[in-house]
Design an enzyme around this catalytic site. Structure first.
Site, PDB file in Angstrom:
ATOM      1  N   GLY A  75     -10.339 -17.055  14.324  1.00  0.00           N
ATOM      2  CA  GLY A  75     -10.551 -15.998  14.879  1.00  0.00           C
ATOM      3  C   GLY A  75     -10.930 -15.271  13.604  1.00  0.00           C
ATOM      4  O   GLY A  75     -10.375 -15.435  12.592  1.00  0.00           O
ATOM      5  N   SER A 113      -1.082  -9.959  15.225  1.00  0.00           N
ATOM      6  CA  SER A 113      -1.007  -9.197  13.136  1.00  0.00           C
ATOM      7  C   SER A 113      -0.938  -8.007  13.864  1.00  0.00           C
ATOM      8  O   SER A 113      -0.535  -7.546  14.939  1.00  0.00           O
ATOM      9  CB  SER A 113      -2.459  -9.107  13.548  1.00  0.00           C
ATOM     10  N   TYR A 138     -10.012  -5.373  16.951  1.00  0.00           N
ATOM     11  CA  TYR A 138      -9.587  -6.327  16.742  1.00  0.00           C
ATOM     12  C   TYR A 138      -7.700  -6.430  17.397  1.00  0.00           C
ATOM     13  O   TYR A 138      -7.626  -7.466  17.716  1.00  0.00           O
ATOM     14  CB  TYR A 138      -9.246  -6.627  15.046  1.00  0.00           C
ATOM     15  N   ARG A 176       1.070  -0.488   0.316  1.00  0.00           N
ATOM     16  CA  ARG A 176       1.371  -0.534   1.115  1.00  0.00           C
ATOM     17  C   ARG A 176       1.602  -2.085   1.664  1.00  0.00           C
ATOM     18  O   ARG A 176       3.113  -2.059   2.300  1.00  0.00           O
ATOM     19  CB  ARG A 176       0.128  -0.266   2.312  1.00  0.00           C
TER      20      ARG A 176
HETATM   21  C1  15L Z   1      -4.586  -8.330   9.150  1.00  0.00           C
HETATM   22  O1  15L Z   1      -4.732  -8.624  10.091  1.00  0.00           O
HETATM   23  C2  15L Z   1      -6.162  -8.994   8.885  1.00  0.00           C
HETATM   24  O2  15L Z   1      -6.481  -9.823   9.208  1.00  0.00           O
HETATM   25  C3  15L Z   1      -5.627  -8.718   7.793  1.00  0.00           C
HETATM   26  O3  15L Z   1      -7.219  -8.774   7.303  1.00  0.00           O
HETATM   27  C4  15L Z   1      -5.191  -7.615   6.723  1.00  0.00           C
HETATM   28  O4  15L Z   1      -5.765  -6.379   7.041  1.00  0.00           O
HETATM   29  C5  15L Z   1      -3.851  -7.740   7.172  1.00  0.00           C
HETATM   30  O5  15L Z   1      -4.164  -7.571   8.792  1.00  0.00           O
HETATM   31  C6  15L Z   1      -2.841  -6.509   7.153  1.00  0.00           C
HETATM   32  O6  15L Z   1      -2.601  -5.748   7.715  1.00  0.00           O
HETATM   33  O7  15L Z   1      -2.719  -5.786   5.848  1.00  0.00           O
END
Ligand code: 15L
Length: 266
Positions: A75, A113, A138, A176
């Protein structure tokens, strides 16, 4: 176990294919990109959003004993248009779930995520009970894919574990990240636990390491056997302070919450 890993050529996939193999699993790769070294005969160069092509992979795997579990990583890993995100995350998950049901495969581990709940303010402890609160299209697609998994668990009695992954990197790069980092070794530990834990039904796990500055609930993961061992704090003195740190600290999703991601859905 015999495991099909989608997105096997990606950054997480590459680490998991070798990490799960090292743990004694029989791993097969699926990706739009060609096989990584040594996986030529165990690799399907297939688009996971194509249901016929995905079903053909399961038919082929059945000839050599099938698979016990799917680890779905394929994805778009960033923000894109709403339609592209839905296609990439929801349609691919649907194609895999239909093939699983058709071929009697009963376990899927899904790379969701933190952006599925990215709009949650940092002042709230991040438990698996917080409401879906995406920060981007996303994140919306990740929420929808999680919902689809839940539906198939209820309808078909399969097991599905949604891993809301934080920041998967060799080492944390931002302030972060000192809270959200998931180490490579912990990612392998987590996915191994998610594929082997008995009868999870539908479960959500926060995919982060045991970071001193973490504030996400790790107990649901521990209940499934994921005991993270790494801590981003070890790298803290190498992480430079940035102007963006304060705004990124306000919500779970960090930079994805900022206005530069605001755009029309259609
Ligand atoms: C994710 O889900 C993303 O794929 C990645 O690009 C980062 O943004 C990561 O989270 C994050 O939150 O650090």
């Amino acid at each position: 176990m015999r495991i099909l890993v989608t997105g096997a050529a990606g950054s997480i996939g590459t680490v998991l294919v070798s990490g799960l193999t090292d743990r004694g699993h029989d791993v097969f790769g699926l990706d739009r990109s060609a096989a990584t070294d040594g996986y030529g005969e165990r690799w399907y160069t297939v688009d996971a959003t194509d249901p016929d092509a995905v079903d053909a992979v399961f038919t082929d795997l059945d000839r050599s004993g099938g698979v016990d579990a799917v680890v779905h990583l394929a994805g778009i890993p960033d923000e894109a248009s709403l339609t592209d995100e839905l296609d990439s995350h929801v349609v691919s998950t649907a194609a895999l779930l239909d093939a699983m049901v058709g071929h009697g495969v009963s376990r899927i581990v899904y790379a969701s995520s933190n952006h599925a709940v990215g709009r949650t303010p940092r002042s709230d402890r991040l438990t698996v009970d917080v409401r879906p609160r995406p920060d981007t299209f996303y994140g919306v697609a990740k929420v929808a894919a999680e919902a689809l998994l839940s539906l198939y668990v209820d309808r078909h009695g399969i097991d599905a574990v949604s891993l809301r992954i934080g920041s998967f990197l060799p080492q944390p790069e931002t302030t972060r990240g000192l809270s959200t980092w998931l180490s490579h070794d912990d990612a392998v530990r987590m996915v191994h636990a998610a594929v082997t834990t008995p009868d999870p039904g539908y479960a959500v796990v926060y995919g982060v390491s045991a970071n001193t500055r973490g504030w996400w609930d790790l107990e649901p993961g521990r209940a499934l056997g994921y005991d993270p061992q790494d801590d981003a704090e070890e790298y803290a003195d190498r992480v430079p302070a940035r102007d963006e740190d304060e705004v990124e600290a306000a919500h779970v999703g960090g930079p994805f919450v900022t206005e530069r991601f605001y755009r029309p859905a259609l």
